[in-house]
Design a protein around this motif. Structure first.
Motif, PDB file in Angstrom:
ATOM      1  N   ILE A  60       0.835  -1.203   0.000  1.00 37.70           N
ATOM      2  CA  ILE A  60       0.000   0.000   0.000  1.00 37.70           C
ATOM      3  C   ILE A  60       0.872   1.257   0.000  1.00 37.70           C
ATOM      4  O   ILE A  60       0.613   2.243  -0.718  1.00 37.70           O
ATOM      5  CB  ILE A  60      -0.923  -0.021   1.221  1.00 37.70           C
ATOM      6  CG1 ILE A  60      -1.946  -1.170   1.078  1.00 37.70           C
ATOM      7  CG2 ILE A  60      -1.682   1.310   1.371  1.00 37.70           C
ATOM      8  CD1 ILE A  60      -2.787  -1.415   2.326  1.00 37.70           C
ATOM      9  N   GLY A  61       1.945   1.260   0.768  1.00 40.95           N
ATOM     10  CA  GLY A  61       2.841   2.432   0.815  1.00 40.95           C
ATOM     11  C   GLY A  61       3.545   2.665  -0.519  1.00 40.95           C
ATOM     12  O   GLY A  61       3.705   3.799  -0.978  1.00 40.95           O
ATOM     13  N   LEU A  62       3.941   1.569  -1.143  1.00 44.46           N
ATOM     14  CA  LEU A  62       4.628   1.709  -2.442  1.00 44.46           C
ATOM     15  C   LEU A  62       3.687   2.280  -3.483  1.00 44.46           C
ATOM     16  O   LEU A  62       4.061   3.142  -4.292  1.00 44.46           O
ATOM     17  CB  LEU A  62       5.161   0.341  -2.871  1.00 44.46           C
ATOM     18  CG  LEU A  62       5.908   0.310  -4.211  1.00 44.46           C
ATOM     19  CD1 LEU A  62       7.164   1.202  -4.135  1.00 44.46           C
ATOM     20  CD2 LEU A  62       6.333  -1.140  -4.527  1.00 44.46           C
ATOM     21  N   ALA A  66       1.949   6.820  -6.819  1.00 45.26           N
ATOM     22  CA  ALA A  66       0.897   7.748  -7.220  1.00 45.26           C
ATOM     23  C   ALA A  66       1.337   9.193  -7.025  1.00 45.26           C
ATOM     24  O   ALA A  66       1.069  10.065  -7.856  1.00 45.26           O
ATOM     25  CB  ALA A  66      -0.373   7.455  -6.413  1.00 45.26           C
ATOM     26  N   LEU A  67       2.043   9.472  -5.928  1.00 44.21           N
ATOM     27  CA  LEU A  67       2.529  10.831  -5.701  1.00 44.21           C
ATOM     28  C   LEU A  67       3.565  11.257  -6.751  1.00 44.21           C
ATOM     29  O   LEU A  67       3.556  12.379  -7.250  1.00 44.21           O
ATOM     30  CB  LEU A  67       3.128  10.941  -4.289  1.00 44.21           C
ATOM     31  CG  LEU A  67       2.133  10.875  -3.127  1.00 44.21           C
ATOM     32  CD1 LEU A  67       2.865  10.827  -1.779  1.00 44.21           C
ATOM     33  CD2 LEU A  67       1.171  12.070  -3.159  1.00 44.21           C
ATOM     34  N   VAL A  68       4.454  10.324  -7.072  1.00 41.87           N
ATOM     35  CA  VAL A  68       5.491  10.646  -8.087  1.00 41.87           C
ATOM     36  C   VAL A  68       4.857  10.917  -9.430  1.00 41.87           C
ATOM     37  O   VAL A  68       5.199  11.850 -10.160  1.00 41.87           O
ATOM     38  CB  VAL A  68       6.516   9.506  -8.169  1.00 41.87           C
ATOM     39  CG1 VAL A  68       7.471   9.733  -9.331  1.00 41.87           C
ATOM     40  CG2 VAL A  68       7.292   9.400  -6.858  1.00 41.87           C
ATOM     41  N   GLU A  87       3.111  14.766 -13.755  1.00 38.50           N
ATOM     42  CA  GLU A  87       2.068  15.199 -14.677  1.00 38.50           C
ATOM     43  C   GLU A  87       1.472  16.537 -14.296  1.00 38.50           C
ATOM     44  O   GLU A  87       0.546  17.017 -14.939  1.00 38.50           O
ATOM     45  CB  GLU A  87       0.968  14.143 -14.736  1.00 38.50           C
ATOM     46  CG  GLU A  87       1.395  12.828 -15.359  1.00 38.50           C
ATOM     47  CD  GLU A  87       1.760  12.987 -16.832  1.00 38.50           C
ATOM     48  OE1 GLU A  87       1.129  13.846 -17.513  1.00 38.50           O
ATOM     49  OE2 GLU A  87       2.663  12.271 -17.322  1.00 38.50           O
ATOM     50  N   TRP A  88       1.992  17.177 -13.272  1.00 41.32           N
ATOM     51  CA  TRP A  88       1.430  18.456 -12.820  1.00 41.32           C
ATOM     52  C   TRP A  88       1.773  19.559 -13.797  1.00 41.32           C
ATOM     53  O   TRP A  88       2.886  19.720 -14.222  1.00 41.32           O
ATOM     54  CB  TRP A  88       1.980  18.766 -11.408  1.00 41.32           C
ATOM     55  CG  TRP A  88       1.505  20.092 -10.886  1.00 41.32           C
ATOM     56  CD1 TRP A  88       2.162  21.263 -10.919  1.00 41.32           C
ATOM     57  CD2 TRP A  88       0.270  20.338 -10.258  1.00 41.32           C
ATOM     58  NE1 TRP A  88       1.440  22.251 -10.351  1.00 41.32           N
ATOM     59  CE2 TRP A  88       0.224  21.711  -9.921  1.00 41.32           C
ATOM     60  CE3 TRP A  88      -0.832  19.523  -9.920  1.00 41.32           C
ATOM     61  CZ2 TRP A  88      -0.863  22.295  -9.286  1.00 41.32           C
ATOM     62  CZ3 TRP A  88      -1.898  20.128  -9.280  1.00 41.32           C
ATOM     63  CH2 TRP A  88      -1.915  21.504  -8.988  1.00 41.32           C
ATOM     64  N   LYS A  89       0.804  20.355 -14.201  1.00 40.65           N
ATOM     65  CA  LYS A  89       0.979  21.469 -15.134  1.00 40.65           C
ATOM     66  C   LYS A  89       0.380  22.710 -14.528  1.00 40.65           C
ATOM     67  O   LYS A  89      -0.665  22.636 -13.879  1.00 40.65           O
ATOM     68  CB  LYS A  89       0.302  21.182 -16.467  1.00 40.65           C
ATOM     69  CG  LYS A  89       0.940  20.033 -17.245  1.00 40.65           C
ATOM     70  CD  LYS A  89       0.235  19.825 -18.567  1.00 40.65           C
ATOM     71  CE  LYS A  89       0.858  18.681 -19.350  1.00 40.65           C
ATOM     72  NZ  LYS A  89       0.184  18.461 -20.651  1.00 40.65           N
TER      73      LYS A  89
END
Length: 234
Positions: free
Chosen positions: A21-23, A28-30, A35-37
């Motif tokens: 679950i942690g991985l 997901a955070l990475v 993909e953040w714009k």
């Protein structure tokens, strides 16, 4: 006193599940960070209001092609006035150049043409009557007498130039002269090794006496004659 342990409180029992679950959460955070714009705020004002009005600028006009003006119309022909010729013109009468039988024919006397004497030069060796050196008038062979007299004249008047003696100059000077139609000596030419020797040869020839001119077919002619004069130091 022995510690009591709850068998249901085993921490390592679900460790692999927590790890997965942690991985998944980290991935997901990475992915979300990659993909953040970020977009700039849109301008709400009208862009057309900021455009400068360029209609005030002077727009260069295309130069008009100048066409040459049409040629002027031809001038009207002048009116030629016909003037009647009241003056009488005398007719030119051309007379015939043919002679009639009645006219007398004048005979033209023959015109005498004077013969121009040609300036002929005949070499001494082939002339019919050789020039006569003074003293050879009664000689049987005037040609041999002429040559002997020439040698005697050279020996009597010969003088070696002192400057040529000092410089040790010697040699032969070829002399050519012409016995003119009056017996005088002219057209003297010399060629030698030194100017002093040539000058002495000229002096000797200029002292020649006047002779009886040579004749060809009974007429006096010019007679060229050549003789060498040798200058030799003793």
């Amino acid at each position: 006193m022995e510690p009591k342990k709850n068998p249901k409180a085993d921490v390592g029992r679900n460790s692999s599940l927590y790890f997965v679950i942690g991985l998944a959460a980290v991935l997901a955070l990475v992915y979300g960070a990659m993909e953040w714009k970020k977009y700039d705020k849109a301008n709400d004002y009208d862009i057309s209001m900021n455009v400068e009005d360029q209609l005030d600028e002077e727009v260069p006009m295309t130069e008009q092609i100048k066409t040459p003006p049409p040629p002027p119309p031809p001038a009207a022909p002048e009116v030629i006035e016909v003037v009647e010729d009241e003056e009488e013109v005398e007719e030119t009468v051309i007379e015939s150049t043919e002679t009639s039988q009645e006219e007398e024919v004048i005979e033209i006397e023959e015109v005498e043409v004077e013969e121009v004497e040609e300036d002929i030069s005949v070499p001494f060796a082939v002339i019919e009557d050789v020039p006569v050196f003074p003293g050879c008038e009664n000689a049987a062979n005037k040609k041999d007498c002429f040559q002997e007299k020439m040698q005697d004249h050279i020996r009597k008047n010969f003088r070696y130039p002192e400057i040529a003696q000092e410089m040790g100059v010697q040699g032969r000077v070829s002399v050519i002269f012409v016995i003119q139609k009056d017996g005088s000596i002219g057209d003297i030419r010399m060629r030698g090794p030194d100017k002093n020797l040539e000058a002495e040869a000229l002096r000797i020839i200029q002292k020649l006496p006047k002779m009886t001119p040579g004749k060809q077919r009974g007429r006096a002619v010019k007679v060229p004659f050549s003789i060498p004069i040798t200058f030799k130091l003793q």
